[in-house]
Design an enzyme around this catalytic site. Structure first.
Site, PDB file in Angstrom:
ATOM      1  N   TYR A 196      45.512  38.174  29.812  1.00 52.15           N
ATOM      2  CA  TYR A 196      44.997  39.197  28.915  1.00 52.15           C
ATOM      3  C   TYR A 196      45.518  39.120  27.684  1.00 52.15           C
ATOM      4  CZ  TYR A 196      43.840  42.154  33.319  1.00 52.15           C
ATOM      5  OH  TYR A 196      43.319  42.253  34.444  1.00 52.15           O
TER       6      TYR A 196
ATOM      7  N   HIS B  83      45.871  35.783  43.860  1.00 49.94           N
ATOM      8  CA  HIS B  83      46.911  35.772  42.813  1.00 49.94           C
ATOM      9  C   HIS B  83      48.186  36.562  42.837  1.00 49.94           C
ATOM     10  CE1 HIS B  83      43.268  34.450  39.938  1.00 49.94           C
ATOM     11  NE2 HIS B  83      43.284  33.802  41.199  1.00 49.94           N
TER      12      HIS B  83
ATOM     13  N   LYS C 282      41.334  48.595  37.461  1.00 52.65           N
ATOM     14  CA  LYS C 282      41.790  49.581  38.870  1.00 52.65           C
ATOM     15  C   LYS C 282      40.313  50.307  39.002  1.00 52.65           C
ATOM     16  CE  LYS C 282      45.902  49.768  39.294  1.00 52.65           C
ATOM     17  NZ  LYS C 282      45.857  48.229  39.723  1.00 52.65           N
TER      18      LYS C 282
ATOM     19  N   TYR D  43      49.748  46.841  38.585  1.00 50.56           N
ATOM     20  CA  TYR D  43      48.748  46.008  38.597  1.00 50.56           C
ATOM     21  C   TYR D  43      48.583  46.192  40.556  1.00 50.56           C
ATOM     22  CZ  TYR D  43      45.236  41.947  37.131  1.00 50.56           C
ATOM     23  OH  TYR D  43      44.949  42.093  36.467  1.00 50.56           O
TER      24      TYR D  43
ATOM     25  N   PRO E 264      38.294  49.315  31.503  1.00 56.76           N
ATOM     26  CA  PRO E 264      38.943  48.478  32.586  1.00 56.76           C
ATOM     27  C   PRO E 264      39.635  47.230  32.556  1.00 56.76           C
ATOM     28  CG  PRO E 264      36.987  47.155  30.914  1.00 56.76           C
ATOM     29  CD  PRO E 264      37.123  48.392  30.534  1.00 56.76           C
TER      30      PRO E 264
HETATM   31  P1  RFL Z   1      29.164  53.009  41.000  1.00 61.66           P
HETATM   32  O1  RFL Z   1      29.622  51.233  41.750  1.00 61.66           O
HETATM   33  O2  RFL Z   1      28.706  53.046  39.516  1.00 61.66           O
HETATM   34  O3  RFL Z   1      27.551  53.341  41.711  1.00 61.66           O
HETATM   35  C1  RFL Z   1      27.173  54.214  42.011  1.00 61.66           C
HETATM   36  C2  RFL Z   1      25.888  54.659  42.680  1.00 61.66           C
HETATM   37  O4  RFL Z   1      25.262  55.378  42.664  1.00 61.66           O
HETATM   38  C3  RFL Z   1      24.050  55.337  42.136  1.00 61.66           C
HETATM   39  N1  RFL Z   1      23.209  57.078  41.545  1.00 61.66           N
HETATM   40  C4  RFL Z   1      22.470  57.733  41.742  1.00 61.66           C
HETATM   41  N2  RFL Z   1      21.693  57.581  43.897  1.00 61.66           N
HETATM   42  C5  RFL Z   1      20.820  58.270  44.307  1.00 61.66           C
HETATM   43  N3  RFL Z   1      20.547  60.016  43.126  1.00 61.66           N
HETATM   44  C6  RFL Z   1      21.936  59.620  41.778  1.00 61.66           C
HETATM   45  N4  RFL Z   1      20.811  60.672  40.811  1.00 61.66           N
HETATM   46  C7  RFL Z   1      21.982  58.535  41.679  1.00 61.66           C
HETATM   47  N5  RFL Z   1      23.214  57.924  40.345  1.00 61.66           N
HETATM   48  C8  RFL Z   1      23.592  56.897  40.551  1.00 61.66           C
HETATM   49  C9  RFL Z   1      23.963  53.776  41.181  1.00 61.66           C
HETATM   50  O5  RFL Z   1      22.836  53.420  41.075  1.00 61.66           O
HETATM   51  C10 RFL Z   1      24.876  53.271  42.247  1.00 61.66           C
HETATM   52  O6  RFL Z   1      24.656  52.478  42.783  1.00 61.66           O
HETATM   53  O7  RFL Z   1      30.368  53.720  41.238  1.00 61.66           O
HETATM   54  P2  RFL Z   1      31.643  53.464  42.356  1.00 61.66           P
HETATM   55  O8  RFL Z   1      30.718  53.717  43.688  1.00 61.66           O
HETATM   56  O9  RFL Z   1      32.543  54.718  42.592  1.00 61.66           O
HETATM   57  O10 RFL Z   1      32.676  52.860  42.382  1.00 61.66           O
HETATM   58  C11 RFL Z   1      32.720  52.110  41.054  1.00 61.66           C
HETATM   59  C12 RFL Z   1      32.865  51.442  40.495  1.00 61.66           C
HETATM   60  O11 RFL Z   1      31.726  50.546  40.488  1.00 61.66           O
HETATM   61  C13 RFL Z   1      33.534  51.089  39.074  1.00 61.66           C
HETATM   62  O12 RFL Z   1      34.662  51.482  39.051  1.00 61.66           O
HETATM   63  C14 RFL Z   1      34.061  49.961  38.715  1.00 61.66           C
HETATM   64  O13 RFL Z   1      32.689  48.683  38.887  1.00 61.66           O
HETATM   65  C15 RFL Z   1      35.149  49.495  37.970  1.00 61.66           C
HETATM   66  N6  RFL Z   1      35.526  47.878  37.615  1.00 61.66           N
HETATM   67  C16 RFL Z   1      36.648  48.025  37.562  1.00 61.66           C
HETATM   68  N7  RFL Z   1      37.186  47.424  38.694  1.00 61.66           N
HETATM   69  C17 RFL Z   1      38.263  47.184  39.370  1.00 61.66           C
HETATM   70  O14 RFL Z   1      38.919  47.806  39.705  1.00 61.66           O
HETATM   71  N8  RFL Z   1      39.271  46.319  39.275  1.00 61.66           N
HETATM   72  C18 RFL Z   1      38.025  45.492  38.192  1.00 61.66           C
HETATM   73  O15 RFL Z   1      38.702  44.167  37.827  1.00 61.66           O
HETATM   74  C19 RFL Z   1      37.055  45.962  37.310  1.00 61.66           C
HETATM   75  N9  RFL Z   1      36.339  45.695  35.932  1.00 61.66           N
HETATM   76  C20 RFL Z   1      34.745  47.576  35.630  1.00 61.66           C
HETATM   77  C21 RFL Z   1      35.539  45.968  35.525  1.00 61.66           C
HETATM   78  C22 RFL Z   1      33.921  47.783  35.713  1.00 61.66           C
HETATM   79  C23 RFL Z   1      33.215  47.473  34.778  1.00 61.66           C
HETATM   80  N10 RFL Z   1      31.996  48.443  33.707  1.00 61.66           N
HETATM   81  C24 RFL Z   1      30.240  47.385  33.734  1.00 61.66           C
HETATM   82  C25 RFL Z   1      32.133  49.177  33.426  1.00 61.66           C
HETATM   83  C26 RFL Z   1      34.503  45.208  34.371  1.00 61.66           C
HETATM   84  C27 RFL Z   1      33.427  46.128  33.571  1.00 61.66           C
HETATM   85  C28 RFL Z   1      32.976  45.348  32.356  1.00 61.66           C
HETATM   86  C1  PHB Z   2      36.712  41.483  36.329  1.00 55.42           C
HETATM   87  O1  PHB Z   2      36.745  39.632  36.704  1.00 55.42           O
HETATM   88  O2  PHB Z   2      35.926  41.055  36.380  1.00 55.42           O
HETATM   89  C2  PHB Z   2      38.197  41.793  35.594  1.00 55.42           C
HETATM   90  C3  PHB Z   2      39.108  41.505  35.815  1.00 55.42           C
HETATM   91  C4  PHB Z   2      40.370  42.245  35.336  1.00 55.42           C
HETATM   92  C5  PHB Z   2      40.293  43.789  34.745  1.00 55.42           C
HETATM   93  C6  PHB Z   2      38.832  43.578  34.540  1.00 55.42           C
HETATM   94  C7  PHB Z   2      37.476  42.840  34.581  1.00 55.42           C
HETATM   95  O3  PHB Z   2      41.145  43.488  34.501  1.00 55.42           O
END
Ligand code: RFL
Ligand code: PHB
Length: 390
Positions: free
Chosen positions: A201, A72, A297, A385, A293
């Site tokens: 957005y 993109h 990032k 971004y 989110p």
């Molecule tokens: P995770 O993915 O939370 O993984 C942690 C893992 O540790 C396990 N765990 C344990 N294991 C053993 N013993 C324990 N005591 C434990 N406690 C926990 C868990 O089961 C899990 O498997 O952390 P990690 O690897 O640091 O990754 C971070 C990302 O997942 C997170 O920052 C992103 O998903 C955030 N996020 C977004 N980030 C972006 O860069 N671009 C995006 O577009 C974006 N969109 C989002 C998002 C997060 C969202 N939510 C659900 C909060 C959109 C949403 C809706």
């Molecule tokens: C997504 O596709 O899940 C998404 C994209 C952009 C954002 C957050 C989530 O800023």
């Protein structure tokens, strides 16, 4: 059992660190609380910075990403009843982001790990970290009714916000910074073509909305909802109606509706824990910081932490130098705070804040209008971004 680096958590940060270490012959064992299916079923991020894509390539896990990820060149901000495009590529000297689901990133890394025959123990409980302040750290955990022990050189706490690693930091050693927002995002996945070819957005009096995607046939949409909202209150029909009310007419008309196959609410918060290192324990990704989110990032910050920690560990094993590990926390946090700032700013500019009143709304409108008409301001958005330099 013995390994070199014990990794807690098999989310993107734990898996990516494990694969990078494998490329230099450093052994890891990953301990994960959930099942493999559960980890792969979590729908989360969708936007990858170029640096994240490059790092996945270095880990040997980017073939499918290169084949299926969508490049993109811009995003649109919607307000005032119309779209205002930010041409990120033009403003950043040719940079892009890649749209590719976190679920797919996780699957690619897991398959790579499995193909290499590396150990991941799923469904562990009572993971506990020991003696990481001394010369001989170890981790204990329970599985199938038995307690196990892993001796290691280092522990990487990649276990997310609710994990055990951050909570294992010595009493008083941790300083935390937090901001809760009075709303969350209700997200829906549906097998329908996206409303626009890029992300939209939207700032609207009824609340923020985001049009995203996973592929040309699969859409990801979000709407801002109150923090205490229940997902059961949202039928698909209600969701599609609310989404379209918050979008400019031409974009609303382009929304293809269909049955959702995932629907969930995520709270929004900013959180940072300092430092990110305690002896031989390193915190990585969501274990140390959470961003709302809105700036896309979270996953990218997890990847940049991994990049710094991998460099430090490589220096340690190859050159017997601890300099990179000593610099880890400060280097990672410098980049973290910039993303925390950007995510907070995007969130503040785009969401409806009930307590800010009409004054707050006018300020948002003025800021958006300035942003899309000022090259300097648009460039600042675009640079952040696509991802700041490491
Ligand atoms: P995770 O993915 O939370 O993984 C942690 C893992 O540790 C396990 N765990 C344990 N294991 C053993 N013993 C324990 N005591 C434990 N406690 C926990 C868990 O089961 C899990 O498997 O952390 P990690 O690897 O640091 O990754 C971070 C990302 O997942 C997170 O920052 C992103 O998903 C955030 N996020 C977004 N980030 C972006 O860069 N671009 C995006 O577009 C974006 N969109 C989002 C998002 C997060 C969202 N939510 C659900 C909060 C959109 C949403 C809706
Ligand atoms: C997504 O596709 O899940 C998404 C994209 C952009 C954002 C957050 C989530 O800023």
């Amino acid at each position: 059992m013995r390994t070199q680096v014990a990794i807690i958590g098999s989310g993107p940060s734990g898996l990516l660190l494990g694969q990078l270490l494998a490329t230099i012959g450093v052994e890891t064992i990953i301990l994960e609380r959930s099942s493999r299916e559960h980890v792969l079923g979590r729908v989360r991020a969708g936007v990858l910075e170029q640096g994240t894509v490059d790092l996945l390539g270095e880990a040997g896990a980017a073939d499918r990403l290169h084949a299926q990820g969508l490049l993109h060149a811009g995003i649109s901000l919607a307000f005032d009843g119309r779209l205002h495009r930010i041409d990120m590529t033009a403003l950043t000297g040719g940079k892009h982001v890649t749209v590719y689901g976190q679920t797919e990133v996780t699957l690619d890394l897991m398959q790579k790990r499995e193909a290499a025959g590396l150990t991941t123990v799923f469904e562990t409980s009572n993971v506990a970290l020991h003696d990481f302040d001394g010369a001989a750290p170890f981790v204990t955990y329970a599985k199938d009714g038995a307690t196990h022990r892993i001796d290691c050189d280092f522990i990487a706490g990649c276990d997310g916000y609710h994990g055990v690693s951050r909570r294992s930091a010595p009493e008083g050693a941790l300083k935390t910074f937090e901001r809760q927002y009075p709303f969350g995002w209700l997200g829906v996945l549906a097998e329908v073509p996206p409303a626009d070819h890029e992300l939209v957005y939207a700032n609207h009096q009824r609340g923020f909305a985001l049009c995203s995607m996973r592929s040309p046939q699969r859409s990801r949409y979000y709407v801002q909802v109150p923090a205490d909202e229940r997902v059961e209150a949202w039928s698909d029909e209600r969701f599609w109606d609310e989404l379209r009310r918050r979008l400019p007419p031409q974009t609303a008309a382009a929304v293809t509706t269909g049955p959702s196959f995932e629907k969930s609410i995520a709270p929004l918060r900013s959180f940072v824990a300092e430092p990110m290192r305690f002896g031989w324990l390193f915190l990585v990704g969501d274990a140390a910081h959470i961003v709302p989110p809105t700036g896309a990032k979270g996953l990218n910050l997890a990847a940049s932490d991994v990049r710094y920690l991998f460099a430090g560990l490589r220096e340690f094993y190859r050159d017997k130098s601890e300099a990179g590990l000593d610099a880890y926390s400060a280097k990672a946090l410098a980049r973290v705070w910039k993303a925390v700032r950007f995510s907070w700013w995007m969130t503040s500019m785009l969401h409806y804040f009930p307590e800010a009143g009409e004054f707050g709304q006018r300020i948002q409108e003025a800021e958006l209008d300035y942003l899309v008409h000022s090259k300097a301001a648009s460039t600042a958005l675009a640079e952040n971004y696509v991802g700041l330099p490491y």
